[in-house]
Design a protein around this motif. Structure first.
Motif, PDB file in Angstrom:
ATOM      1  N   ASP A  92      23.617 -20.135 -14.055  1.00 40.63           N
ATOM      2  CA  ASP A  92      23.310 -19.586 -15.374  1.00 40.63           C
ATOM      3  C   ASP A  92      23.928 -18.203 -15.485  1.00 40.63           C
ATOM      4  O   ASP A  92      23.697 -17.333 -14.626  1.00 40.63           O
ATOM      5  N   VAL A  93      24.696 -18.001 -16.555  1.00 44.48           N
ATOM      6  CA  VAL A  93      25.398 -16.730 -16.780  1.00 44.48           C
ATOM      7  C   VAL A  93      25.038 -16.210 -18.160  1.00 44.48           C
ATOM      8  O   VAL A  93      24.631 -16.978 -19.035  1.00 44.48           O
ATOM      9  N   PRO A  94      25.152 -14.918 -18.419  1.00 43.12           N
ATOM     10  CA  PRO A  94      24.899 -14.364 -19.759  1.00 43.12           C
ATOM     11  C   PRO A  94      26.009 -14.755 -20.727  1.00 43.12           C
ATOM     12  O   PRO A  94      27.082 -15.231 -20.340  1.00 43.12           O
ATOM     13  N   VAL A  95      25.736 -14.525 -22.016  1.00 42.07           N
ATOM     14  CA  VAL A  95      26.710 -14.907 -23.047  1.00 42.07           C
ATOM     15  C   VAL A  95      28.006 -14.110 -22.899  1.00 42.07           C
ATOM     16  O   VAL A  95      29.107 -14.638 -23.076  1.00 42.07           O
ATOM     17  N   GLY A  96      27.915 -12.827 -22.536  1.00 42.59           N
ATOM     18  CA  GLY A  96      29.120 -12.014 -22.402  1.00 42.59           C
ATOM     19  C   GLY A  96      30.021 -12.449 -21.259  1.00 42.59           C
ATOM     20  O   GLY A  96      31.214 -12.125 -21.258  1.00 42.59           O
ATOM     21  N   SER A  97      29.500 -13.175 -20.270  1.00 38.51           N
ATOM     22  CA  SER A  97      30.307 -13.623 -19.125  1.00 38.51           C
ATOM     23  C   SER A  97      30.669 -15.103 -19.214  1.00 38.51           C
ATOM     24  O   SER A  97      31.076 -15.694 -18.207  1.00 38.51           O
ATOM     25  N   TRP A  98      30.556 -15.696 -20.408  1.00 38.09           N
ATOM     26  CA  TRP A  98      30.806 -17.131 -20.533  1.00 38.09           C
ATOM     27  C   TRP A  98      32.258 -17.489 -20.253  1.00 38.09           C
ATOM     28  O   TRP A  98      32.558 -18.352 -19.426  1.00 38.09           O
ATOM     29  N   ILE A  99      33.189 -16.805 -20.894  1.00 39.73           N
ATOM     30  CA  ILE A  99      34.608 -17.133 -20.715  1.00 39.73           C
ATOM     31  C   ILE A  99      35.083 -16.729 -19.326  1.00 39.73           C
ATOM     32  O   ILE A  99      35.806 -17.483 -18.654  1.00 39.73           O
ATOM     33  N   SER A 100      34.672 -15.562 -18.840  1.00 38.75           N
ATOM     34  CA  SER A 100      35.100 -15.140 -17.509  1.00 38.75           C
ATOM     35  C   SER A 100      34.542 -16.068 -16.425  1.00 38.75           C
ATOM     36  O   SER A 100      35.202 -16.342 -15.412  1.00 38.75           O
ATOM     37  N   SER A 101      33.347 -16.595 -16.618  1.00 37.60           N
ATOM     38  CA  SER A 101      32.783 -17.530 -15.637  1.00 37.60           C
ATOM     39  C   SER A 101      33.557 -18.840 -15.622  1.00 37.60           C
ATOM     40  O   SER A 101      33.768 -19.440 -14.551  1.00 37.60           O
ATOM     41  N   LEU A 102      34.006 -19.309 -16.775  1.00 36.13           N
ATOM     42  CA  LEU A 102      34.822 -20.517 -16.811  1.00 36.13           C
ATOM     43  C   LEU A 102      36.159 -20.298 -16.112  1.00 36.13           C
ATOM     44  O   LEU A 102      36.674 -21.196 -15.420  1.00 36.13           O
ATOM     45  N   GLU A 103      36.738 -19.109 -16.267  1.00 40.57           N
ATOM     46  CA  GLU A 103      38.004 -18.822 -15.580  1.00 40.57           C
ATOM     47  C   GLU A 103      37.821 -18.740 -14.066  1.00 40.57           C
ATOM     48  O   GLU A 103      38.671 -19.198 -13.299  1.00 40.57           O
ATOM     49  N   ILE A 104      36.695 -18.188 -13.605  1.00 42.98           N
ATOM     50  CA  ILE A 104      36.425 -18.126 -12.169  1.00 42.98           C
ATOM     51  C   ILE A 104      36.253 -19.536 -11.601  1.00 42.98           C
ATOM     52  O   ILE A 104      36.740 -19.852 -10.512  1.00 42.98           O
ATOM     53  N   ALA A 105      35.546 -20.391 -12.357  1.00 44.00           N
ATOM     54  CA  ALA A 105      35.361 -21.767 -11.891  1.00 44.00           C
ATOM     55  C   ALA A 105      36.690 -22.504 -11.813  1.00 44.00           C
ATOM     56  O   ALA A 105      36.905 -23.310 -10.900  1.00 44.00           O
ATOM     57  N   ARG A 106      37.601 -22.227 -12.736  1.00 39.91           N
ATOM     58  CA  ARG A 106      38.900 -22.919 -12.710  1.00 39.91           C
ATOM     59  C   ARG A 106      39.833 -22.355 -11.649  1.00 39.91           C
ATOM     60  O   ARG A 106      40.490 -23.132 -10.927  1.00 39.91           O
ATOM     61  N   ASP A 107      39.913 -21.030 -11.519  1.00 42.95           N
ATOM     62  CA  ASP A 107      40.919 -20.419 -10.649  1.00 42.95           C
ATOM     63  C   ASP A 107      40.434 -20.246  -9.210  1.00 42.95           C
ATOM     64  O   ASP A 107      41.191 -20.524  -8.266  1.00 42.95           O
ATOM     65  N   LYS A 108      39.187 -19.818  -9.007  1.00 49.32           N
ATOM     66  CA  LYS A 108      38.722 -19.517  -7.656  1.00 49.32           C
ATOM     67  C   LYS A 108      38.005 -20.696  -6.986  1.00 49.32           C
ATOM     68  O   LYS A 108      38.098 -20.861  -5.778  1.00 49.32           O
ATOM     69  N   LEU A 109      37.308 -21.490  -7.779  1.00 49.97           N
ATOM     70  CA  LEU A 109      36.566 -22.617  -7.204  1.00 49.97           C
ATOM     71  C   LEU A 109      37.341 -23.924  -7.271  1.00 49.97           C
ATOM     72  O   LEU A 109      36.887 -24.932  -6.722  1.00 49.97           O
ATOM     73  N   GLY A 110      38.474 -23.925  -7.964  1.00 50.75           N
ATOM     74  CA  GLY A 110      39.283 -25.138  -8.050  1.00 50.75           C
ATOM     75  C   GLY A 110      38.739 -26.198  -8.977  1.00 50.75           C
ATOM     76  O   GLY A 110      39.123 -27.376  -8.863  1.00 50.75           O
ATOM     77  N   CYS A 111      37.860 -25.843  -9.912  1.00 48.20           N
ATOM     78  CA  CYS A 111      37.299 -26.814 -10.855  1.00 48.20           C
ATOM     79  C   CYS A 111      38.271 -26.964 -12.031  1.00 48.20           C
ATOM     80  O   CYS A 111      38.052 -26.398 -13.121  1.00 48.20           O
ATOM     81  N   THR A 112      39.315 -27.719 -11.809  1.00 48.14           N
ATOM     82  CA  THR A 112      40.354 -27.893 -12.839  1.00 48.14           C
ATOM     83  C   THR A 112      40.079 -29.065 -13.770  1.00 48.14           C
ATOM     84  O   THR A 112      40.797 -29.235 -14.760  1.00 48.14           O
TER      85      THR A 112
END
Length: 354
Positions: A31-51
């Motif tokens: 669970d992330v705040p609204v202000g970190s929604w887009i940055s959290s999606l980018e972390i999941a794609r780039d750092k965690l490999g969730c492509t």
């Protein structure tokens, strides 16, 4: 070690100080705040490999807001790792940045969420309705959405059997399912129906024991019995004054004598009461197994005799013809030699001459 394997303990380190990680139904959830929604999606794609983007939707939580969820998957090293990112927007300001720039497949999912819940995704390239007709008003998946079909048509469980043909029959308390308003407050019959009858308030039960004041029965209610268990039924005549109360005679028969309602001595099952569970019997009699026949006894061995074996009479062969002629007497057989045994004549002897 992969950064994904450090979750959910390292959720605050990976996604920010306000992120909270947990496992919900065996799915890794952050669970992330609204202000970190887009940055959290980018972390999941780039750092965690969730492509791989799976789906995006929302849940209406009354009193909290709309909980927007995005399910993404990592397929690295031939392993499926799932991640569910969630954020909550208030009902009064249901707005969230669009994730189309991070995951292009989120475009249709955001259009459906906007149509069903009313959540506005800013910077969306084409945020228009996707499934409902053009003139449809409202958002069907909200908890406060009114089901107009239930207002136009009566609820199927509004009447009990027997209420349709008898308008004066007592009716049960009207119940409205979730999402169905009062027809007198909303719909085509608004303000045209009489007010629903209110249920009379129940009289509070008097507290205390025998000294508490008795309850006043309502008009038309049957008189409640005030006799105790020791006094017997209300239909019994009260005993006369001075007479001792008559008590039922207690059964003095033992278990071996059987029930008092049995006539005569007990049956074959002596010492058992008449209850069927004390003397169980099968529902049907099983046939007795057939007895195995005993093997036949061998014939006794013959003891050889000292004398010579009797001569066997040779049977007549078909080629020999009896030496008889018409009108001629048969020839007599020769007498046996003395000392030899002969076969007895099967013809019985008759007294007198022939």
């Amino acid at each position: 070690m992969n950064l994904y394997d450090s979750l959910p303990d390292a959720a605050a380190t990976v996604f920010g100080a306000e992120a909270v990680g947990s496992f919900a139904y065996d799915v890794l959830t952050v669970d992330v705040p609204v202000g970190s929604w887009i940055s959290s999606l980018e972390i999941a794609r780039d750092k965690l490999g969730c492509t791989y983007f799976d789906w995006l939707s929302a849940v209406d939580e009354p009193g909290t807001g709309f909980q927007v969820c995005a399910h993404v998957v990592s397929l690295e090293d031939h392993r499926v790792r799932r991640l569910l990112l969630r954020t909550t927007v208030p009902h009064a300001a249901a707005s969230l940045p669009s994730a189309v720039a991070v995951y292009a497949g989120a475009q249709w999912h955001e259009r459906e969420t906007f149509e069903m819940f009313g959540v506005i995704f800013t910077d969306h390239p084409h945020l228009v309705p996707l499934l409902l007709p053009e003139n449809f008003e409202g958002h069907p998946l909200r908890k406060d959405f009114v089901l107009a079909a239930r207002v136009a048509k009566a609820w199927p469980g509004a009447k009990e059997p027997g209420e349709a043909h008898d308008p004066d029959a007592p009716k049960r308390r009207q119940m409205l399912p979730p999402g169905v308003p009062d027809p007198n407050d909303w719909g085509p019959l608004k303000g045209q129906l009489p007010p629903a009858p209110t249920r009379p308030a129940r009289t509070p039960r008097a507290a205390g024991g025998a000294g508490a004041p008795a309850r006043t029965p309502r008009e038309g209610a049957p008189v409640r019995r005030t006799r105790s268990v020791a006094e017997g039924s209300a239909t019994q005549a009260p005993p006369a004054e001075g007479d001792a109360p008559v008590r039922p005679v207690r059964r003095s028969r033992s278990v071996a004598d059987g029930s008092a309602s049995q006539a005569g001595p007990p049956g074959p099952a002596s010492g058992a009461p008449d209850a069927p569970w004390h003397d169980p019997k099968p529902a049907f009699e099983e046939p007795a197994p057939a007895a195995t026949p005993a093997p036949p006894e061998p014939p006794p061995a013959q003891t050889p005799t000292d004398g010579p074996a009797p001569d066997e009479t040779p049977e007549e062969t078909p080629d020999k013809k009896p030496d008889t002629a018409p009108g001629k007497a048969p020839a007599k057989k020769p007498d046996p030699a003395p000392g030899s045994e002969s076969t007895p004549d099967p013809t019985p002897e008759t007294g007198g001459d022939a």
